[in-house]
Design an enzyme around this catalytic site. Structure first.
Site, PDB file in Angstrom:
ATOM      1  N   ASP A   1     -16.542  -1.396  -0.747  1.00  0.00           N
ATOM      2  CA  ASP A   1     -15.375  -1.664  -1.327  1.00  0.00           C
ATOM      3  C   ASP A   1     -14.311  -2.066  -0.222  1.00  0.00           C
ATOM      4  OD1 ASP A   1     -15.907   1.404  -1.023  1.00  0.00           O
ATOM      5  OD2 ASP A   1     -13.647   1.350  -1.335  1.00  0.00           O
TER       6      ASP A   1
ATOM      7  N   LYS B   1       0.911  -1.249  -0.020  1.00  0.00           N
ATOM      8  CA  LYS B   1       0.059   0.131  -0.048  1.00  0.00           C
ATOM      9  C   LYS B   1       0.861   1.219   0.075  1.00  0.00           C
ATOM     10  CE  LYS B   1      -3.854   2.060   2.634  1.00  0.00           C
ATOM     11  NZ  LYS B   1      -4.990   1.709   3.431  1.00  0.00           N
TER      12      LYS B   1
HETATM   13  P1  AMP Z   1     -10.389   4.071   0.896  1.00  0.00           P
HETATM   14  O1  AMP Z   1     -11.737   4.962   1.584  1.00  0.00           O
HETATM   15  O2  AMP Z   1      -9.090   4.539   1.700  1.00  0.00           O
HETATM   16  O3  AMP Z   1     -10.608   2.832   1.016  1.00  0.00           O
HETATM   17  O4  AMP Z   1     -10.052   4.679  -0.582  1.00  0.00           O
HETATM   18  C1  AMP Z   1     -11.310   4.669  -1.578  1.00  0.00           C
HETATM   19  C2  AMP Z   1     -10.647   4.720  -3.009  1.00  0.00           C
HETATM   20  O5  AMP Z   1      -9.689   5.777  -3.233  1.00  0.00           O
HETATM   21  C3  AMP Z   1      -9.705   3.395  -3.195  1.00  0.00           C
HETATM   22  O6  AMP Z   1      -9.908   3.095  -4.483  1.00  0.00           O
HETATM   23  C4  AMP Z   1      -8.317   4.028  -3.225  1.00  0.00           C
HETATM   24  O7  AMP Z   1      -7.328   3.106  -3.671  1.00  0.00           O
HETATM   25  C5  AMP Z   1      -8.395   5.280  -3.534  1.00  0.00           C
HETATM   26  N1  AMP Z   1      -7.285   6.135  -2.686  1.00  0.00           N
HETATM   27  C6  AMP Z   1      -7.369   6.567  -1.554  1.00  0.00           C
HETATM   28  N2  AMP Z   1      -6.349   7.336  -1.481  1.00  0.00           N
HETATM   29  C7  AMP Z   1      -5.623   7.545  -2.515  1.00  0.00           C
HETATM   30  C8  AMP Z   1      -4.490   8.193  -2.912  1.00  0.00           C
HETATM   31  N3  AMP Z   1      -3.804   8.754  -2.220  1.00  0.00           N
HETATM   32  N4  AMP Z   1      -4.015   8.027  -4.178  1.00  0.00           N
HETATM   33  C9  AMP Z   1      -4.680   7.480  -5.082  1.00  0.00           C
HETATM   34  N5  AMP Z   1      -5.874   6.570  -4.878  1.00  0.00           N
HETATM   35  C10 AMP Z   1      -6.451   6.511  -3.652  1.00  0.00           C
HETATM   36 MG    MG Z   2     -10.528   0.989   0.556  1.00  0.00          MG
END
Ligand code: AMP
Ligand code: MG
Length: 487
Positions: A252, A113
């Site tokens: 997700d 990650k």
């Molecule tokens: P999460 O709420 O952390 O599960 O993230 C939701 C979505 O946003 C997922 O598809 C992650 O891969 C994407 N995401 C979160 N932070 C980043 C980041 N800094 N750069 C790229 N994608 C991100």
């Molecule tokens: Mg996620």
């Protein structure tokens, strides 16, 4: 024990092909250094923990080096975020490096990650900051030690690479391990993009790799869905019984294996509060502590929708109906154990509800209450706890009921009750303020505190000499920390 170059890869998910994931190489971060490693998680890969100290270890898990047999991929998925469907998500900053199988014959996903941008990054930079990487590492390993199913974390690698959040921070990477990273949202993606063949391929893959026992049933998909319902009911019962608030229960972020997954602004309760919201962007409290139960069921119904091509709506409905009773049975069982009870009585549910109400009204520390209740003979323990309650009379009445209840247990001595309770009631919990202290030090380049905290949390039920300060209630400042949702 193996060395790093002796890992055996078998990239089963990658072999599903480009409809399921996109080939992407990790983008390295500068000046990699080991922040913390988990010997127990490395052992899942048969890796000698001493390997973590080598520079090559930090180089691999910061994107500088890669095994020839790895096949790094960003997985595609979608999902319901805060109740609304987002048609395209996917690994925006994490990569499935590959699947390693160990000497015990288990496959483990190596998921890095913070490995840089992917086709799913949208506006994001593909990075993870040190702060959130440490939080994920500690939470994964602490949950596991508590007996709560979770993805695992093998290490955090820090760097000098700057990243911008509310302020400038440093990039880090976490090596996360799980038997699978397939989410409810993986199924939703193929369902809503109307790709029935790929949906079926995914279903067959999950059945064969992760639910082989269901293949022997008359309706394998239904058997699998039932098992997913059962596992999630048990998982959420554990969260509720131990005061864990996930914070971002989007579909997700829900694992098909029923493990805690995708950590964000999570928290363990300090003071008991049913309505606690750990995610400051969750203005409506959709993912508040007590809402985790109905949301668990809501998420399962979102998965059920994606499985309608394989299972009749009637059977899906009936199976979804199992969630609440299963949850309730697991929860009651865990709470009885936390109270030192080994038998079941009808009125136990009331006894537990009354206690939680008293705790809620007085802001009693959730974890320490149970630990202290098992410290001494009941009468003495109750006497030492009563001062924490505003409604002392109410607590005394509860205490009388509790004392009467345990006297009806025909299960060994007082001493045995205490031992039983200490085995299920942790002394050490990953409190936000403890994580924050470790993060503050790590951001200054000092990793001793995060390593020590990790060690303490690996044995949450056993009193450890010299570690009394990790078992204390948080100071006032530590109760109201705003954990940034940017990570
Ligand atoms: P999460 O709420 O952390 O599960 O993230 C939701 C979505 O946003 C997922 O598809 C992650 O891969 C994407 N995401 C979160 N932070 C980043 C980041 N800094 N750069 C790229 N994608 C991100
Ligand atoms: Mg996620």
């Amino acid at each position: 024990m193996k060395a790093l170059d002796e890992l055996t890869f078998d990239n089963r998910f990658a072999r599903l092909g480009d409809a399921f994931s996109t080939s992407v190489l990790p983008e390295p971060i500068a000046d990699p250094r080991l922040v913390v490693a988990s010997a127990a998680a490395l052992a899942l890969l048969d890796l000698d923990p001493a390997q973590a100290e080598q520079q090559v270890f930090a180089e691999i898990f910061s994107g500088h080096k890669l095994w020839a047999d790895a096949d790094p991929r960003a997985m595609v998925y979608s999902g319901h975020q805060f109740g609304s469907y987002n048609p395209r998500l996917g690994d925006g900053r994490g990569l499935l490096l590959g699947e390693v199988y160990n000497d015990a014959g288990e496959h483990w996903d190596l998921h890095l990650k913070g490995a840089g941008q992917t086709p799913y990054s949208r506006m994001g930079d593909g990075r993870a900051v040190l702060r959130s990487s440490i939080r994920e590492f500690l939470a994964s390993e602490a949950l596991h030690a508590l007996g709560i199913p979770s993805s695992r974390a093998a290490c955090v690698i820090g760097s000098s690479t700057p990243v911008w959040r509310e302020k400038q921070e440093r990039a880090a990477m976490v090596l996360r391990l799980a038997p699978s990273h397939i989410r409810f949202g993986s199924f939703e993606y193929f369902y809503y993009t109307k790709q029935p063949e790929q949906l079926k391929e995914l279903g067959e893959h999950v059945l064969a790799m992760h639910f082989p026992q269901c293949l022997e049933q008359a309706e394998p998909y239904l058997a699998m869905f039932r098992e997913i319902v059962e596992r999630n009911a048990e998982l959420i019962a554990k969260w509720q019984a131990y005061g864990f608030c996930h914070g971002v229960m989007n579909t997700d972020n829900m694992s098909i294996l029923g493990i805690t997954f995708d950590f964000g602004p999570f928290a363990f309760l300090d003071d008991f509060d049913q309505n606690f919201i750990c995610n400051h962007s969750d203005h409506e409290g959709r993912y508040s502590f007590s809402n985790q139960v109905p949301i668990g069921q809501w998420n399962l119904s979102a998965l059920a929708q994606a499985l309608t091509p394989f299972i009749s709506v009637e059977a899906l409905r009936e199976t979804l109906g199992l969630f609440l009773p299963l949850y309730q049975a697991h929860y009651l069982d865990l709470m009885r154990r936390r109270l030192g009870l080994t038998s079941a009585e009808e009125a136990d549910e009331q006894l537990i509800a009354k206690l939680l109400k008293l705790m809620q009204n007085s802001g009693v520390d959730y974890s320490l209450f149970f630990r202290r209740l098992g410290n001494d003979p009941a009468a003495q323990a109750l006497a030492s706890l009563r001062d924490d309650f505003v409604d002392i009379k109410g607590f005394d009445a509860w205490g009388e009921e509790y004392a009467a209840r345990i006297s009806r247990e025909d299960n060994g001595t007082e001493q045995q009750r205490q031992t039983r309770m200490h085995a299920v009631n942790p002394l050490y919990i990953l409190r936000n303020y403890l994580a924050q202290k470790a993060i503050d030090a790590a951001e200054d380049g000092n990793y001793e505190e995060v390593r020590r905290l990790h060690q303490v949390l690996c044995n949450p039920f056993t009193e450890q000499p010299g570690m009394a300060n990790y078992a204390e209630r948080p100071p006032e400042w530590g109760k109201h920390l705003e954990i940034s949702c940017s990570s």
